[in-house]
Design a protein around this motif. Structure first.
Motif, PDB file in Angstrom:
ATOM      1  N   LYS A  91      -5.583  16.204  27.175  1.00 57.73           N
ATOM      2  CA  LYS A  91      -6.696  16.155  26.245  1.00 57.73           C
ATOM      3  C   LYS A  91      -6.200  15.470  24.980  1.00 57.73           C
ATOM      4  CE  LYS A  91     -10.397  18.818  24.090  1.00 57.73           C
ATOM      5  NZ  LYS A  91     -11.052  20.144  23.954  1.00 57.73           N
ATOM      6  N   GLU A  92      -6.651  14.247  24.772  1.00 56.12           N
ATOM      7  CA  GLU A  92      -6.206  13.454  23.635  1.00 56.12           C
ATOM      8  C   GLU A  92      -7.401  12.881  22.888  1.00 56.12           C
ATOM      9  OE1 GLU A  92      -3.299  10.441  24.316  1.00 56.12           O
ATOM     10  OE2 GLU A  92      -2.168  11.648  25.747  1.00 56.12           O
ATOM     11  N   ARG A  93      -7.293  12.904  21.581  1.00 56.61           N
ATOM     12  CA  ARG A  93      -8.259  12.236  20.701  1.00 56.61           C
ATOM     13  C   ARG A  93      -7.429  11.631  19.570  1.00 56.61           C
ATOM     14  NH1 ARG A  93     -12.565  17.271  20.131  1.00 56.61           N
ATOM     15  NH2 ARG A  93     -13.211  17.355  22.326  1.00 56.61           N
ATOM     16  N   ARG A  94      -6.934  10.445  19.805  1.00 56.99           N
ATOM     17  CA  ARG A  94      -5.955   9.897  18.883  1.00 56.99           C
ATOM     18  C   ARG A  94      -6.188   8.414  18.629  1.00 56.99           C
ATOM     19  NH1 ARG A  94      -1.373  11.330  21.389  1.00 56.99           N
ATOM     20  NH2 ARG A  94      -1.048   9.320  22.406  1.00 56.99           N
ATOM     21  N   PHE A  95      -6.013   8.018  17.365  1.00 62.26           N
ATOM     22  CA  PHE A  95      -6.050   6.620  16.956  1.00 62.26           C
ATOM     23  C   PHE A  95      -4.696   6.247  16.363  1.00 62.26           C
ATOM     24  CE2 PHE A  95     -10.434   7.930  16.893  1.00 62.26           C
ATOM     25  CZ  PHE A  95     -11.135   6.827  17.352  1.00 62.26           C
ATOM     26  N   THR A  96      -4.238   5.057  16.671  1.00 59.15           N
ATOM     27  CA  THR A  96      -2.993   4.532  16.107  1.00 59.15           C
ATOM     28  C   THR A  96      -3.268   3.175  15.476  1.00 59.15           C
ATOM     29  OG1 THR A  96      -1.647   5.677  17.765  1.00 59.15           O
ATOM     30  CG2 THR A  96      -0.622   3.838  16.601  1.00 59.15           C
ATOM     31  N   ALA A 100       0.537   4.201  11.511  1.00 61.32           N
ATOM     32  CA  ALA A 100      -0.052   5.509  11.213  1.00 61.32           C
ATOM     33  C   ALA A 100      -0.917   5.961  12.378  1.00 61.32           C
ATOM     34  CB  ALA A 100      -0.884   5.446   9.936  1.00 61.32           C
ATOM     35  N   THR A 101      -1.010   7.281  12.537  1.00 57.75           N
ATOM     36  CA  THR A 101      -1.849   7.850  13.584  1.00 57.75           C
ATOM     37  C   THR A 101      -2.765   8.921  13.007  1.00 57.75           C
ATOM     38  OG1 THR A 101      -0.251   9.592  14.145  1.00 57.75           O
ATOM     39  CG2 THR A 101      -0.078   7.512  15.346  1.00 57.75           C
ATOM     40  N   PHE A 102      -3.915   9.085  13.663  1.00 57.00           N
ATOM     41  CA  PHE A 102      -4.798  10.231  13.442  1.00 57.00           C
ATOM     42  C   PHE A 102      -4.935  10.931  14.781  1.00 57.00           C
ATOM     43  CE2 PHE A 102      -9.337  11.552  14.069  1.00 57.00           C
ATOM     44  CZ  PHE A 102      -9.212  12.790  13.453  1.00 57.00           C
ATOM     45  N   ASP A 103      -4.462  12.166  14.840  1.00 52.91           N
ATOM     46  CA  ASP A 103      -4.496  12.956  16.075  1.00 52.91           C
ATOM     47  C   ASP A 103      -5.399  14.165  15.840  1.00 52.91           C
ATOM     48  OD1 ASP A 103      -4.111  14.433  18.338  1.00 52.91           O
ATOM     49  OD2 ASP A 103      -1.925  14.355  18.293  1.00 52.91           O
ATOM     50  N   ASP A 104      -6.604  14.099  16.376  1.00 49.06           N
ATOM     51  CA  ASP A 104      -7.579  15.154  16.124  1.00 49.06           C
ATOM     52  C   ASP A 104      -7.227  16.452  16.836  1.00 49.06           C
ATOM     53  OD1 ASP A 104      -9.822  16.167  14.899  1.00 49.06           O
ATOM     54  OD2 ASP A 104     -11.214  15.473  16.430  1.00 49.06           O
ATOM     55  N   MET A 105      -6.327  16.398  17.813  1.00 45.73           N
ATOM     56  CA  MET A 105      -5.930  17.608  18.529  1.00 45.73           C
ATOM     57  C   MET A 105      -4.782  18.342  17.840  1.00 45.73           C
ATOM     58  SD  MET A 105      -8.183  17.519  20.753  1.00 45.73           S
ATOM     59  CE  MET A 105      -7.677  19.079  21.459  1.00 45.73           C
ATOM     60  N   ALA A 106      -4.148  17.709  16.878  1.00 45.54           N
ATOM     61  CA  ALA A 106      -3.022  18.340  16.188  1.00 45.54           C
ATOM     62  C   ALA A 106      -3.524  19.443  15.262  1.00 45.54           C
ATOM     63  CB  ALA A 106      -2.247  17.304  15.384  1.00 45.54           C
ATOM     64  N   LEU A 107      -2.869  20.599  15.303  1.00 41.50           N
ATOM     65  CA  LEU A 107      -3.254  21.699  14.422  1.00 41.50           C
ATOM     66  C   LEU A 107      -2.824  21.416  12.984  1.00 41.50           C
ATOM     67  CD1 LEU A 107      -2.358  24.767  16.671  1.00 41.50           C
ATOM     68  CD2 LEU A 107      -4.609  23.716  16.299  1.00 41.50           C
ATOM     69  N   GLU A 108      -1.681  20.753  12.822  1.00 36.45           N
ATOM     70  CA  GLU A 108      -1.185  20.350  11.513  1.00 36.45           C
ATOM     71  C   GLU A 108      -0.750  18.893  11.603  1.00 36.45           C
ATOM     72  OE1 GLU A 108       1.929  22.937  10.302  1.00 36.45           O
ATOM     73  OE2 GLU A 108       0.645  24.709  10.145  1.00 36.45           O
ATOM     74  N   GLY A 109      -0.692  18.236  10.446  1.00 38.10           N
ATOM     75  CA  GLY A 109      -0.260  16.844  10.441  1.00 38.10           C
ATOM     76  C   GLY A 109      -1.173  15.942  11.248  1.00 38.10           C
ATOM     77  N   LYS A 110      -2.479  16.083  11.043  1.00 33.80           N
ATOM     78  CA  LYS A 110      -3.430  15.264  11.806  1.00 33.80           C
ATOM     79  C   LYS A 110      -3.226  13.769  11.554  1.00 33.80           C
ATOM     80  CE  LYS A 110      -7.221  18.539  12.586  1.00 33.80           C
ATOM     81  NZ  LYS A 110      -7.262  18.406  14.058  1.00 33.80           N
ATOM     82  N   VAL A 111      -2.812  13.429  10.330  1.00 31.94           N
ATOM     83  CA  VAL A 111      -2.500  12.029  10.013  1.00 31.94           C
ATOM     84  C   VAL A 111      -1.009  11.930   9.744  1.00 31.94           C
ATOM     85  CG1 VAL A 111      -2.863  10.124   8.388  1.00 31.94           C
ATOM     86  CG2 VAL A 111      -4.802  11.557   9.095  1.00 31.94           C
ATOM     87  N   THR A 112      -0.352  10.987  10.393  1.00 29.26           N
ATOM     88  CA  THR A 112       1.090  10.801  10.247  1.00 29.26           C
ATOM     89  C   THR A 112       1.386   9.328  10.005  1.00 29.26           C
ATOM     90  OG1 THR A 112       1.509  12.638  11.767  1.00 29.26           O
ATOM     91  CG2 THR A 112       3.350  11.155  11.313  1.00 29.26           C
ATOM     92  N   VAL A 113       2.249   9.061   9.037  1.00 25.80           N
ATOM     93  CA  VAL A 113       2.671   7.695   8.712  1.00 25.80           C
ATOM     94  C   VAL A 113       4.124   7.526   9.149  1.00 25.80           C
ATOM     95  CG1 VAL A 113       2.945   5.961   6.899  1.00 25.80           C
ATOM     96  CG2 VAL A 113       1.095   7.654   6.740  1.00 25.80           C
ATOM     97  N   TYR A 114       4.389   6.425   9.832  1.00 29.33           N
ATOM     98  CA  TYR A 114       5.730   6.130  10.336  1.00 29.33           C
ATOM     99  C   TYR A 114       6.276   4.886   9.649  1.00 29.33           C
ATOM    100  CZ  TYR A 114       4.196   9.153  14.188  1.00 29.33           C
ATOM    101  OH  TYR A 114       3.706  10.206  14.932  1.00 29.33           O
TER     102      TYR A 114
END
Length: 335
Positions: free
Chosen positions: A227-232, A240-254
């Motif tokens: 189950k994935e809902r993610r944009f990169t 950067a990513t937006f992961d709607d399934m993540a409980l924390e750190g929904k947006v992460t910059v690399y």
């Protein structure tokens, strides 16, 4: 503050959520709920005691005290019902997608123009704080020049009989990609496969190329173990990513990419630096979307996801569907 009187038509899977959020807003009265099923109305009536329940949309259209109607009916009914709502002089919120064809979407826009009423399309993710943060980061230049965007929208189920994965799942991702890119693609391609029901794609892969040189890829499936809902978003400096399934750190910059090696002749070395997650407000996207619609009704402002925005999404979906149909014919499958 002017009280806005609203009705909701379509009380299946998503309609009750819209009704719940609208009814909870200050300065809003939910006075009508409409669904063709009498039993649905009976089941939901205790949850919305201020609303009258009916099986006839005409009851809402004929009510002079009603300011606006939110449509959460099946996709194939969106355009025709939105035209009726606008022709009756009501502001209209319609769930995504606006229509199943560009021609139908254009008719709804024309009806809104004639009526001088607000038309807003429910592209929910554009109101998600995580998507807003991702767009803020991309627009700030922190990632450098945007090279490409890709999304995964995957799950096991729910199987649909009336629409494929492109229209059911892709409406979300196309709207976000267009929101991030701020341009329409000049080239699209789509391939899919129907495993569970003939002629209804369970998995679809889409490719979009933009005039700016950016590209986008969408992986859409309701036949997947994850189950994935993610944009990169991949840029020339960072990603950067937006992961709607993540409980924390929904947006992460690399801080990852390639740097030209000093003193070299066009040679590059990989860079793998810090990873961080900016703060994202914990607010329900649907509540934000409903607040925005009510504010637009109250003030006459143009919604973020207005009719033109909805038309752009339908235009891309229609082009992708054409390529999906063409790919079927090329391999001898039935369209």
């Amino acid at each position: 503050m002017k009280t806005v009187r609203l009705g909701v038509a379509g009380l299946g899977y998503w309609g009750p959520n819209i009704a719940r959020n609208l009814a909870a807003l200050d300065g809003v009265e939910l006075i009508w709920c409409c669904d063709e099923s009498v039993s649905v109305g009976r089941r939901l009536a205790p949850a919305f005691p201020t609303a009258r329940f009916t099986t006839e949309l005409d009851d809402l259209l004929d009510d002079g005290d009603l300011d606006a109607i939110a449509l959460a009916t099946p996709v194939l009914t969106h355009a025709a019902l939105a035209e009726r709502v606008l022709a009756a002089g009501k502001h209209c919120f319609v769930e995504k997608p606006l229509a199943r064809s560009v021609l139908d979407a254009e008719r709804v826009l024309a009806a809104a123009e004639r009526a001088g009423r607000v038309l807003m399309v429910g592209h929910l993710l554009e109101y998600h704080p995580g998507v807003a943060k991702l767009k803020e980061i991309a627009d700030s230049g922190e990632l450098g020049d945007i090279h490409y965007i890709y999304s995964n929208r995957l799950n096991l189920g729910k199987l649909r009989a009336d629409e494929n994965a492109l229209w059911s799942l892709g409406a979300h991702d196309v709207s976000v990609v267009l929101h991030l890119a701020q341009e329409e693609p000049v080239e699209v391609e789509a391939h899919g496969e129907s495993y569970m029901r003939a002629g209804i794609e369970d998995v679809v892969f889409c490719f979009l190329r933009f005039e700016s040189g950016r590209a986008a890829h969408l992986h859409l499936s309701w036949l997947d173990p994850h189950k994935e809902r993610r944009f990169t978003v991949v840029g020339s400096r960072r990603m950067a990513t937006f992961d709607d399934m993540a409980l924390e750190g929904k947006v992460t910059v690399y801080d990852k990419g390639f740097d030209e090696e000093a003193g070299s002749y066009g040679e590059y070395i990989t860079r793998s630096g810090d990873i961080w997650s900016p703060r994202v407000p914990n607010r329900e996207p649907l509540k934000l979307e409903c607040e925005h619609f009510v504010e637009c009704v109250r003030t006459g402002a143009t919604p973020v996801t207005d009719g033109l925005s909805g038309l752009r999404v339908v235009r891309v979906l229609e082009r992708l569907q054409e390529r999906l149909d063409a790919s079927r014919l090329e391999r001898g499958a039935t369209v």
